[in-house]
Scaffold this motif. Sequence first.
Motif, PDB file in Angstrom:
ATOM      1  N   UNK A   1       0.894  -1.455  -0.104  1.00  0.00           N
ATOM      2  CA  UNK A   1      -0.040  -0.086   0.163  1.00  0.00           C
ATOM      3  C   UNK A   1       1.067   1.065   0.348  1.00  0.00           C
ATOM      4  N   UNK A   2       1.716   1.371   1.081  1.00  0.00           N
ATOM      5  CA  UNK A   2       2.575   2.426   0.937  1.00  0.00           C
ATOM      6  C   UNK A   2       3.012   2.381  -0.492  1.00  0.00           C
ATOM      7  N   UNK A   3       3.843   1.791  -0.919  1.00  0.00           N
ATOM      8  CA  UNK A   3       4.713   2.054  -2.138  1.00  0.00           C
ATOM      9  C   UNK A   3       3.293   1.914  -3.668  1.00  0.00           C
ATOM     10  N   UNK A   4       1.956   2.143  -3.461  1.00  0.00           N
ATOM     11  CA  UNK A   4       1.079   2.160  -4.091  1.00  0.00           C
ATOM     12  C   UNK A   4       0.997   3.698  -3.977  1.00  0.00           C
ATOM     13  N   UNK A   5       0.609   3.867  -3.043  1.00  0.00           N
ATOM     14  CA  UNK A   5       0.747   5.410  -2.554  1.00  0.00           C
ATOM     15  C   UNK A   5       2.206   6.512  -3.038  1.00  0.00           C
ATOM     16  N   UNK A   6       2.905   5.868  -2.663  1.00  0.00           N
ATOM     17  CA  UNK A   6       4.216   6.264  -3.434  1.00  0.00           C
ATOM     18  C   UNK A   6       4.639   6.727  -4.469  1.00  0.00           C
TER      19      UNK A   6
END
Length: 92
Positions: free
Chosen positions: A23-28
């Motif tokens: 999720x963090x990677x997708x948001x970034x």
Amino acid sequence: MTQTAPHPAGFDFAAALRAGLALFLQVMIGMMLVLTAGIVAVMTAIAGVLLGAAALVMRFAGARRTRRQAEDAGEETVTLEARRTPRGWTVE
């Protein structure tokens, strides 16, 4: 009172960590795409303003020359005749 059965394997910390990282990677990645689009938009706007300013400078700086050709030629002025042809204008 209703109770749910606990997960047979218990809490999977590794799976939760992987899901959180995904999720963090997708948001970034989304933020980077929005930032890149914003930078491209600002650069395009700056280029447009610079081109417009250059066009105005060339328009008004080039207009400072007055028509002194007739004054320099003296009393001999030449009148040219122009006519429209199928290929454009012809001056005789």
